[in-house]
Design a protein around this motif. Structure first.
Motif, short mmCIF file in Angstrom:
data_model
loop_
_atom_site.label_atom_id
_atom_site.label_comp_id
_atom_site.label_asym_id
_atom_site.label_seq_id
_atom_site.Cartn_x
_atom_site.Cartn_y
_atom_site.Cartn_z
N PHE A 191 0.84 -1.20 0.00
CA PHE A 191 0.00 0.00 0.00
C PHE A 191 0.87 1.25 0.00
O PHE A 191 1.81 1.36 0.79
N ARG A 192 0.56 2.20 -0.88
CA ARG A 192 1.37 3.40 -1.02
C ARG A 192 0.60 4.61 -0.52
O ARG A 192 -0.29 5.14 -1.19
N TYR A 193 0.94 5.05 0.68
CA TYR A 193 0.29 6.23 1.25
C TYR A 193 0.60 7.47 0.42
O TYR A 193 -0.24 8.37 0.29
N SER A 194 1.81 7.54 -0.12
CA SER A 194 2.18 8.72 -0.90
C SER A 194 1.26 8.89 -2.10
O SER A 194 0.85 10.02 -2.43
N GLU A 195 0.89 7.79 -2.75
CA GLU A 195 -0.02 7.87 -3.89
C GLU A 195 -1.40 8.34 -3.45
O GLU A 195 -2.04 9.15 -4.13
N LEU A 196 -1.86 7.84 -2.30
CA LEU A 196 -3.17 8.25 -1.78
C LEU A 196 -3.16 9.73 -1.43
O LEU A 196 -4.08 10.47 -1.79
N ILE A 197 -2.11 10.19 -0.76
CA ILE A 197 -2.03 11.59 -0.34
C ILE A 197 -1.93 12.51 -1.54
O ILE A 197 -2.64 13.53 -1.63
N ASN A 198 -1.10 12.18 -2.51
CA ASN A 198 -0.94 13.05 -3.68
C ASN A 198 -2.17 13.05 -4.58
O ASN A 198 -2.56 14.09 -5.12
N THR A 257 1.36 10.14 14.59
CA THR A 257 2.54 9.92 15.42
C THR A 257 3.76 9.73 14.51
O THR A 257 3.62 9.34 13.35
N PRO A 258 4.97 9.99 15.02
CA PRO A 258 6.18 9.77 14.21
C PRO A 258 6.30 8.34 13.70
O PRO A 258 6.68 8.12 12.54
N SER A 259 5.98 7.36 14.55
CA SER A 259 6.12 5.97 14.11
C SER A 259 5.12 5.64 13.00
O SER A 259 5.45 4.89 12.07
N SER A 260 3.91 6.21 13.08
CA SER A 260 2.92 5.98 12.02
C SER A 260 3.40 6.57 10.70
O SER A 260 3.26 5.97 9.64
N PHE A 261 3.98 7.76 10.77
CA PHE A 261 4.44 8.39 9.54
C PHE A 261 5.61 7.63 8.93
O PHE A 261 5.74 7.57 7.71
N LYS A 262 6.44 7.05 9.76
CA LYS A 262 7.54 6.24 9.23
C LYS A 262 7.00 5.08 8.40
O LYS A 262 7.55 4.73 7.35
N GLU A 263 5.90 4.47 8.86
CA GLU A 263 5.28 3.38 8.11
C GLU A 263 4.69 3.89 6.80
O GLU A 263 4.67 3.17 5.80
N MET A 264 4.24 5.13 6.79
CA MET A 264 3.63 5.70 5.59
C MET A 264 4.67 6.06 4.54
O MET A 264 4.34 6.35 3.39
N THR A 299 14.92 11.75 13.64
CA THR A 299 13.64 11.36 13.02
C THR A 299 13.21 12.41 12.01
O THR A 299 12.75 12.08 10.91
N ILE A 300 13.35 13.69 12.37
CA ILE A 300 12.98 14.77 11.45
C ILE A 300 13.80 14.68 10.17
O ILE A 300 13.27 14.82 9.06
N GLU A 301 15.09 14.44 10.31
CA GLU A 301 15.95 14.33 9.14
C GLU A 301 15.55 13.14 8.27
O GLU A 301 15.59 13.20 7.04
N GLN A 302 15.13 12.06 8.92
CA GLN A 302 14.69 10.87 8.19
C GLN A 302 13.39 11.13 7.44
O GLN A 302 13.20 10.70 6.31
N LEU A 303 12.46 11.87 8.10
CA LEU A 303 11.15 12.12 7.50
C LEU A 303 11.22 13.12 6.36
O LEU A 303 10.43 13.04 5.40
N SER A 304 12.13 14.05 6.46
CA SER A 304 12.15 15.17 5.52
C SER A 304 12.28 14.73 4.07
O SER A 304 11.78 15.39 3.15
N GLY A 305 12.94 13.62 3.83
CA GLY A 305 13.11 13.15 2.46
C GLY A 305 11.83 12.74 1.78
O GLY A 305 11.79 12.64 0.54
#
Length: 272
Positions: free
Chosen positions: A199-206, A216-223, A247-253
């Protein structure tokens, strides 16, 4: 035991679908307070919540009727279960079915005529990991200021499109839903049961142009599993867990260049 002296409490046991909003807003509109009950909870926990809040009314989806009856047992305060069914009737509206217990003689009135700031808006239970779950009662006077603050601070409005990913049994999830609606924005639901490893959350969001996300940060990591950037996302509000610099640096990409990350972790003795 949670006192009902400041207003009737009504249980709400549904999936994260538009039916959730129907039940939540219906309860609040009637002048009562809602008690979130996750259908995935063990029956022992559901029974405890029903007893602790002395619930007389429980709103469910029909598929959870048997589960609710088992959890309620024969000696509970529960007198009525209202089922919200997705199946349309001849007028194109949803069925609303009411089941009364055999020992119930008069239906309780849903409508309260003395809605006040000190009346309960909802009661949410802690995880109970260190003992018995504890119900935290929140009044309208507790809730209204933080909702108004959230709308202003995150600059929410009619343009806001929020993807619903948080549990409504979590105070952060209530904040997510009600701030979006209060600001005139749109809550987007999706079929969680269809989620697979691919499942691709990025495709759903875009594809839905989602611009606001509370999670939560952990939920967003899964997304972030697809590795694709969520270009439409402009506001990412992370809470419920500690947010570290790494975590912020990891998510920013996974975010567009103009997405702002908000750290919502920290409040303990507060409404959310």
């Amino acid at each position: 035991m949670i006192s009902n002296t400041s207003g009737r409490l009504i249980g709400l046991m549904v999936d994260s679908t538009p039916q959730l909003l129907l039940g939540m807003l219906g309860i609040l509109k009637s002048g009562n307070g809602f008690v979130p009950v996750d259908p995935r909870y063990p029956e022992e926990r559901i029974s405890f919540i029903i007893a602790d809040c002395e619930l007389e009314i429980l709103i469910v989806q029909e598929k959870y009727l048997d589960q609710a009856l088992r959890a309620a047992g024969h000696d509970s305060s529960l007198k009525q279960i209202i089922c919200l069914d997705d199946a349309p009737n001849g007028n194109g509206n949803s069925h609303i079915k009411v089941y009364d217990r055999q020992d119930f003689t008069a239906r309780p009135s849903l409508v309260q005529t003395d809605s006040r700031p000190d009346k309960l808006a909802y009661v949410i239970y802690t995880s109970g990991s260190t003992g018995k779950p504890k119900g935290v009662p929140i009044t309208h006077s507790n809730l209204a200021p933080i909702l108004l603050w959230g709308c202003d601070y995150f600059k929410l409005g009619s343009h806001t499109k929020t993807l619903q990913v948080l549990s409504y049994c979590f105070d952060f999830g209530v904040f997510d839903l009600l701030t979006t609606l209060l600001a005139g924005g749109t809550v987007h639901f999706f079929d969680r049961q269809s989620i697979t490893g691919a499942f691709r959350y990025s495709e759903l969001i875009n594809s839905r142009a989602i611009n606001t996300l509370h999670c939560t940060p952990s939920s967003f990591k899964e997304m972030m599993n697809s590795g694709e950037r969520m270009e439409t996302l402009k506001t990412l509000h992370l809470g419920g867990e500690q947010l570290t610099r790494s975590t912020i640096e990891q998510l920013s990409g996974s975010l567009g260049d103009d997405c702002v990350i908000y750290n919502g972790y920290g409040p303990t003795e507060a409404s959310v």
